[in-house]
Design a protein around this motif. Structure first.
Motif, PDB file in Angstrom:
ATOM      1  N   ARG A 132      36.719  39.385  40.771  1.00  0.00           N
ATOM      2  CA  ARG A 132      35.718  39.468  41.843  1.00  0.00           C
ATOM      3  C   ARG A 132      36.115  40.510  42.894  1.00  0.00           C
ATOM      4  N   ALA A 163      43.396  34.422  38.284  1.00  0.00           N
ATOM      5  CA  ALA A 163      42.067  33.933  37.885  1.00  0.00           C
ATOM      6  C   ALA A 163      41.024  35.039  38.008  1.00  0.00           C
ATOM      7  N   SER A 164      39.823  34.713  37.509  1.00  0.00           N
ATOM      8  CA  SER A 164      38.724  35.686  37.457  1.00  0.00           C
ATOM      9  C   SER A 164      39.160  36.902  36.636  1.00  0.00           C
ATOM     10  N   THR A 183      44.767  32.613  33.758  1.00  0.00           N
ATOM     11  CA  THR A 183      43.688  31.820  33.161  1.00  0.00           C
ATOM     12  C   THR A 183      42.566  32.766  32.783  1.00  0.00           C
TER      13      THR A 183
HETATM   14  O1  G3P Z   1      39.094  30.583  37.559  1.00  0.00           O
HETATM   15  C1  G3P Z   1      38.137  31.182  38.366  1.00  0.00           C
HETATM   16  C2  G3P Z   1      37.146  31.879  37.527  1.00  0.00           C
HETATM   17  O2  G3P Z   1      36.382  30.953  36.812  1.00  0.00           O
HETATM   18  C3  G3P Z   1      36.247  32.807  38.240  1.00  0.00           C
HETATM   19  O3  G3P Z   1      35.904  33.769  37.316  1.00  0.00           O
HETATM   20  O4  G3P Z   1      34.544  35.494  36.292  1.00  0.00           O
HETATM   21  O5  G3P Z   1      33.472  33.776  37.773  1.00  0.00           O
HETATM   22  O6  G3P Z   1      34.919  35.542  38.733  1.00  0.00           O
HETATM   23  P1  G3P Z   1      34.644  34.694  37.554  1.00  0.00           P
END
Ligand code: G3P
Length: 215
Positions: A132, A163-164, A183
């Protein structure tokens, strides 16, 4: 390096868990909704299938609400980790939950300052969202490097849970930065296996093997 899957899709978790690649699971309300599952049923099923930690997030906004729902989540499986937001109330809940012996993952972290606060609140895991940050033109991986360095400087026990994550390159860069856990969505793990030279090499070796068998 530990691999967590960032999904609530049971069939995908089973596939990678059976292959020995899953050290834990992270979920959030959006992932549960995407999987089209009842929250409680999905988490209970995941907790039975996977030995490692399973992060579970609710919708509480006050520390009292977050603690109450997290205590209920903790009854759904021995490996439940309470996922709390990076807010004043979230960190208050983090401290209370840690006192009760419930592990905590502080989520929605976008700065090193926030990661310091999470560590001081005794978080078990901190989840910086790198994809993000990349999306808005900031470098998510710079943040991971900063947090890993700061935590090492002070010997904080909080583990960095990247994450992300959107690509295999994110996983590689997280490894270079020294993050202990990544993750990722299942499709990123799938992509990590792939390389066109591997496919081309396999094709050539198989063809040559067949040709040599005819001699
Ligand atoms: O673990 C956090 C994750 O699910 C966010 O990912 O791709 O929605 O930014 P995203």
């Amino acid at each position: 390096m530990k691999f967590f899957l960032d999904t609530a899709e049971i069939d995908k978790i089973k596939k990678w868990n059976d292959l020995g690649m899953v050290d834990g699971i992270t979920t959030n309300p959006s992932l549960i909704a995407k999987a089209g599952r009842d929250h409680e049923q999905a988490i209970k099923e995941i907790c039975k299938m996977v030995k490692g930690p399973v992060s579970v997030e609710g919708a509480g906004t006050t520390s009292e609400e977050i603690v109450k729902e997290s205590e209920e989540f903790a009854t759904w499986g021995k490996n439940v980790v309470a996922k709390v937001p990076m807010t004043v109330e979230g960190l208050k809940a983090c401290m209370a939950l840690r006192k009760k012996g419930i592990p905590v993952n502080v989520t929605l972290v976008f700065s090193a300052a926030q990661a310091i606060l999470a560590a001081k609140a005794g978080a078990t895991y901190v989840s910086p969202f790198i994809g993000r940050l990349d999306d808005v033109g900031e470098c998510g991986m710079d943040l991971i490097e900063e947090i890993v360095q700061i935590y090492a400087n002070y010997e904080f026990e909080t583990q960095v849970l990247v994450a992300s994550v959107r690509s295999p390159l994110h996983v590689v860069e997280a490894g270079l930065a020294g993050a202990k856990i990544v993750t990722m969505p299942p499709d990123v793990l799938e992509k990590m296996y792939k390389h066109p030279f591997t496919d081309a090499g396999m094709e050539k070796f198989l063809a040559d093997y067949k040709a040599s068998k005819k001699r």
